[in-house]
Scaffold this motif. Structure first.
Motif, PDB file in Angstrom:
ATOM      1  N   VAL A  65     -21.643 -14.915 -32.413  1.00 43.90           N
ATOM      2  CA  VAL A  65     -21.125 -14.762 -31.051  1.00 43.90           C
ATOM      3  C   VAL A  65     -20.340 -16.008 -30.654  1.00 43.90           C
ATOM      4  O   VAL A  65     -19.263 -15.909 -30.047  1.00 43.90           O
ATOM      5  CB  VAL A  65     -22.277 -14.490 -30.065  1.00 43.90           C
ATOM      6  CG1 VAL A  65     -21.775 -14.479 -28.630  1.00 43.90           C
ATOM      7  CG2 VAL A  65     -22.937 -13.176 -30.396  1.00 43.90           C
ATOM      8  N   VAL A 112     -14.892 -13.392 -23.648  1.00 41.88           N
ATOM      9  CA  VAL A 112     -16.008 -12.463 -23.459  1.00 41.88           C
ATOM     10  C   VAL A 112     -15.852 -11.253 -24.380  1.00 41.88           C
ATOM     11  O   VAL A 112     -16.810 -10.817 -25.031  1.00 41.88           O
ATOM     12  CB  VAL A 112     -16.085 -12.032 -21.983  1.00 41.88           C
ATOM     13  CG1 VAL A 112     -17.066 -10.892 -21.813  1.00 41.88           C
ATOM     14  CG2 VAL A 112     -16.499 -13.202 -21.118  1.00 41.88           C
ATOM     15  N   LEU A 113     -14.643 -10.737 -24.455  1.00 38.36           N
ATOM     16  CA  LEU A 113     -14.426  -9.530 -25.268  1.00 38.36           C
ATOM     17  C   LEU A 113     -14.744  -9.794 -26.735  1.00 38.36           C
ATOM     18  O   LEU A 113     -15.497  -9.049 -27.369  1.00 38.36           O
ATOM     19  CB  LEU A 113     -12.980  -9.053 -25.106  1.00 38.36           C
ATOM     20  CG  LEU A 113     -12.631  -7.783 -25.859  1.00 38.36           C
ATOM     21  CD1 LEU A 113     -13.423  -6.601 -25.312  1.00 38.36           C
ATOM     22  CD2 LEU A 113     -11.148  -7.484 -25.771  1.00 38.36           C
ATOM     23  N   GLY A 115     -16.500 -12.271 -27.997  1.00 38.37           N
ATOM     24  CA  GLY A 115     -17.908 -12.611 -28.142  1.00 38.37           C
ATOM     25  C   GLY A 115     -18.783 -11.370 -28.159  1.00 38.37           C
ATOM     26  O   GLY A 115     -19.694 -11.236 -28.979  1.00 38.37           O
ATOM     27  N   ALA A 116     -18.481 -10.417 -27.268  1.00 35.14           N
ATOM     28  CA  ALA A 116     -19.284  -9.193 -27.197  1.00 35.14           C
ATOM     29  C   ALA A 116     -19.095  -8.353 -28.456  1.00 35.14           C
ATOM     30  O   ALA A 116     -20.058  -7.814 -29.010  1.00 35.14           O
ATOM     31  CB  ALA A 116     -18.907  -8.390 -25.959  1.00 35.14           C
ATOM     32  N   LEU A 117     -17.849  -8.274 -28.924  1.00 32.00           N
ATOM     33  CA  LEU A 117     -17.612  -7.515 -30.158  1.00 32.00           C
ATOM     34  C   LEU A 117     -18.352  -8.156 -31.326  1.00 32.00           C
ATOM     35  O   LEU A 117     -18.945  -7.466 -32.157  1.00 32.00           O
ATOM     36  CB  LEU A 117     -16.109  -7.447 -30.458  1.00 32.00           C
ATOM     37  CG  LEU A 117     -15.321  -6.462 -29.608  1.00 32.00           C
ATOM     38  CD1 LEU A 117     -13.827  -6.638 -29.841  1.00 32.00           C
ATOM     39  CD2 LEU A 117     -15.725  -5.027 -29.947  1.00 32.00           C
ATOM     40  N   ALA A 119     -21.079  -9.900 -31.138  1.00 30.99           N
ATOM     41  CA  ALA A 119     -22.518  -9.659 -30.983  1.00 30.99           C
ATOM     42  C   ALA A 119     -22.887  -8.282 -31.520  1.00 30.99           C
ATOM     43  O   ALA A 119     -23.837  -8.138 -32.290  1.00 30.99           O
ATOM     44  CB  ALA A 119     -22.915  -9.778 -29.512  1.00 30.99           C
ATOM     45  N   VAL A 120     -22.110  -7.259 -31.137  1.00 29.22           N
ATOM     46  CA  VAL A 120     -22.484  -5.894 -31.515  1.00 29.22           C
ATOM     47  C   VAL A 120     -22.203  -5.656 -32.996  1.00 29.22           C
ATOM     48  O   VAL A 120     -23.081  -5.208 -33.750  1.00 29.22           O
ATOM     49  CB  VAL A 120     -21.726  -4.881 -30.635  1.00 29.22           C
ATOM     50  CG1 VAL A 120     -22.031  -3.476 -31.099  1.00 29.22           C
ATOM     51  CG2 VAL A 120     -22.133  -5.061 -29.189  1.00 29.22           C
ATOM     52  N   MET A 123     -24.567  -7.793 -35.125  1.00 32.47           N
ATOM     53  CA  MET A 123     -25.927  -7.258 -35.169  1.00 32.47           C
ATOM     54  C   MET A 123     -25.980  -6.053 -36.106  1.00 32.47           C
ATOM     55  O   MET A 123     -26.859  -5.960 -36.975  1.00 32.47           O
ATOM     56  CB  MET A 123     -26.352  -6.878 -33.747  1.00 32.47           C
ATOM     57  CG  MET A 123     -27.769  -6.374 -33.599  1.00 32.47           C
ATOM     58  SD  MET A 123     -27.929  -4.601 -33.795  1.00 32.47           S
ATOM     59  CE  MET A 123     -27.200  -4.001 -32.269  1.00 32.47           C
TER      60      MET A 123
END
Lengths: 183, 481
Positions: A65, A112-113, A115-117, A119-120, A123
């Motif tokens: 992330v 943010v975009l 980082g979120a991508l 993360a998902v 994972m």
């Protein structure tokens, strides 16, 4: 030797079913201290301490992330610097072309975009998902792992795995039942 | 000093039955892992939908058809069928855009900020609140796209190398808005989907229908609840919450920049970002209550969405309502303090001009009505809170109408003053997006678990530990489940 055993017997591992989360954590700890290394536990909701009990220490998701966020932020700056300063410069009353304060919102959104991508996708990638097939799904009873039961699986590829000894080890942990998981 | 006090309070806690003003529980006692799983998944898998579901879907679907008809007319005849004109070029579109985006914000607040603050009561409302966010953002997104007049060129907003040699102007808040809203939609979708994965696995394992097992199975991506997977999952979920928290604040801040960066009197103030964010949370919680009250009644979810939830949401509305009231007061103060005649006139025009009814209605709905929530009876009675929340929704719509229309219709130059009214097409489009929002919500209720099952199971375990400590002594709520 154990790899061969797995292919010969067609066994993925042995699966023990427990009623309470504390029991599966205790069983996982016992299995670790008995020397088993190829094991995993399954639960309907996250259980505190279970990942540590099966020997998992750190997760690389957080690092991914961070990398995603930094990449998003820098690419946001690069995009705006190049388009506003190089490719399509507009002189507004002599103000500097590198007007970075005006670019902060877009840099932030891209941070943010990305980082979120990260993360998902990180994972899912680290978890090896999507994986529609898994030997555990052969065990009919395993569907309770998404309802109200807790499972511990010692896999056949574990060097210490022995059909009889592992079975009796698991039965000593007072499970509701022990199942064979075929390949 | 301290030890006797401590002992005394402990003794009191043990001897008395539950005091009358103690908050109601987050989850009614008596639930186990299997009862929460079965209750929530049966709404999707086995129980036939209640008659009101068919009724609601029929009405909202009819409104979706109205939306389709309006968009067809709009594309065929152009934006002239709306009431927008010069000086008021931002009519219902921007009013509704801001209104819908604001409604969405409560979903992210509940799912992300309350997660970080460890508010376990969020668990039973976060799933449908997140769904509400997605559908509200979908409705919001329609407006700026259609307001462009030629929406098929929407991709001109996106920076991409093109033969015209043009790039978007990154110093403009309107371009920031494109990035903010599209990031918000994407991250909300990711957050919602990640939260759904374990529940989709539950539905896969509990569905007795071939197609159900296949579809839920594909969407669950082979989730099997491995401890290792849960560990990474929880890290990712927490980090997503951490990213979504500043995001939700940035989105409405950027929306307010659309106004505040402009020079129009009534828009050009620094109070706008915090005032818009508070207003968004205010209206968003009002919409969550508007949805939660009928949902818990129709689906019998009073055990999961308890009076505690209504009470807490009412308190958040009361608090954010006061921030919004402060925003109105500051707007009024600054228009006087600015010493600039056009700024001063904005306030006079709002209070006594042609749109005065809307202005006083907004003050009544957003400042006076929320004060009812000081009463505990109002906070904990579903139908009363429902009425309050509907009035707040109306009031927040009026607020955006006042901000957009009264500022534009009389600006610096009296010779170019004008009036604005929505036409029937403005209203039909607004009704149509309400229909779209509700239709998506009804479909969601039928196909996906409206309450996060795995988080409810976590809650069951936590409650068990809390109760377990003194369940056999004097706990009036009976033994642990």
């Amino acid at each position: 030797m154990s790899e061969q055993l797995a292919t010969v017997t067609g066994l993925y591992g042995l699966l023990a079913e427990f009623r309470e989360p504390e029991q599966v954590v205790a069983a996982a700890r016992a299995a670790r201290s008995a020397g088993y290394r190829r094991l995993d536990a399954y639960s309907p909701q996250p259980v505190e301490g279970l990942a540590e009990a099966i020997g998992h220490r750190t997760s690389r998701v957080a690092l991914l992330v961070l990398v995603g966020g930094v990449v998003g932020c820098l690419s946001g700056f690069a995009l705006q610097y190049w388009t506003m300063g190089v490719a399509y410069p507009i002189n507004v009353a002599g103000r500097p072309l590198n007007s970075w304060p005006a670019w902060v919102p877009v840099m932030f959104e891209l941070t943010v975009l990305c980082g979120a991508l990260a993360a998902v996708l990180g994972m899912l990638g680290l978890n090896g998902l999507p994986m529609p097939y898994h030997p555990l799904f052969h065990v009919r009873r395993f569907e309770a792992a998404t309802r109200n039961r807790f499972f511990l699986c010692i896999e056949a590829r574990d060097p210490l795995f022995d059909r009889e000894a592992t079975q009796s080890f698991l039965e000593r942990q007072k499970p509701l039942e022990v199942y064979e998981v075929p390949w | 000093m301290t030890p006797p006090d401590h002992v005394a309070t402990q003794a009191a806690a043990h001897s008395s039955v539950q005091p009358p003003d103690a908050p109601p529980p987050v989850l009614e006692p008596g639930h186990t892992l299997s009862t929460v799983t079965d209750k929530i998944s049966s709404i999707v898998l086995t129980a036939p939908p209640p008659r009101s579901w068919y009724f609601g879907l029929a009405i909202s679907f009819a409104l979706v058809m109205l939306l389709m008809w309006t968009i067809t007319q709009l594309l065929w005849r152009g934006v002239g069928i709306w009431g927008i004109n010069i000086p008021v070029g931002w009519g219902f579109d921007i009013v509704n855009f801001v209104w819908w985006i604001g409604i969405g914000h409560a979903g992210t607040l509940i799912s992300a900020i309350l997660l970080l603050l460890r508010q376990t009561w969020r668990t039973s409302i976060n799933r449908f609140a997140e769904a509400m966010t997605l559908f509200a953002v979908a409705c919001a997104g329609l407006y700026p796209l259609l307001h462009m007049g030629r929406p098929w060129f929407f991709y001109w907003l996106i920076p991409y190398p093109n033969t015209m040699g043009l790039w978007p102007q990154f110093r403009s808040p309107l371009v920031w808005d494109v990035f903010a809203v599209s990031t918000y939609a994407s991250v909300s979708l990711l957050f919602w989907y990640v939260g759904l994965i374990p529940d989709l696995a539950t539905l896969r394992d509990r569905s007795r229908h071939r197609l159900g097992r296949k579809v839920y199975g594909m969407l669950a991506m082979g989730w099997r609840g491995s401890a290792l997977h849960w560990h990474r999952y929880e890290t990712a979920y927490l980090l997503l919450a951490g990213l979504a928290t500043p995001l939700v604040i940035s989105v409405h801040t950027v929306v307010s920049f659309d106004f505040a960066v402009g020079q129009v009197p009534g828009w050009h103030t620094t109070i706008f970002p915090p005032y818009f964010v508070a207003g968004a949370i205010f209206s968003g919680f009002a919409m969550v209550v508007t949805l939660a009250v009928p949902l818990r009644a129709v689906y019998g979810l009073q055990d999961f969405i308890t009076e505690r939830h209504l009470d807490n949401m009412a308190k958040i509305m009361l608090a954010t309502g006061w921030i919004v009231a402060y925003g109105y007061a500051m707007e009024a103060f600054l228009s006087w303090y600015s010493g600039s005649p056009p700024e001063e006139y904005v306030l006079v025009n709002r209070m006594f001009g042609p749109y005065r009814y809307q202005y006083w209605a907004l003050l009544a709905c957003n400042i006076a009505v929320p004060q009812l929530m000081w009463s505990r009876t109002v906070r904990r009675t579903g139908w009363m809170l429902f009425i309050v929340s509907i009035l707040i929704n109306v009031g927040m719509w009026q607020e955006r109408y006042i901000i957009v229309v009264t500022s534009l219709h009389r600006d610096f130059l009296p010779s170019s003053w004008g009036m604005y009214h929505g036409t029937k097409w403005d209203w039909s489009m607004f009704a149509g997006t309400i229909g779209l929002f509700l239709a998506l919500l009804f479909v969601f209720l039928r196909l996906l678990p409206m309450i996060s099952i795995f988080e409810m199971r976590t809650l069951v375990e936590e409650e068990k530990h809390v109760h377990g400590g003194h369940s056999d002594t004097s706990d009036p709520r009976g033994p642990a489940p």
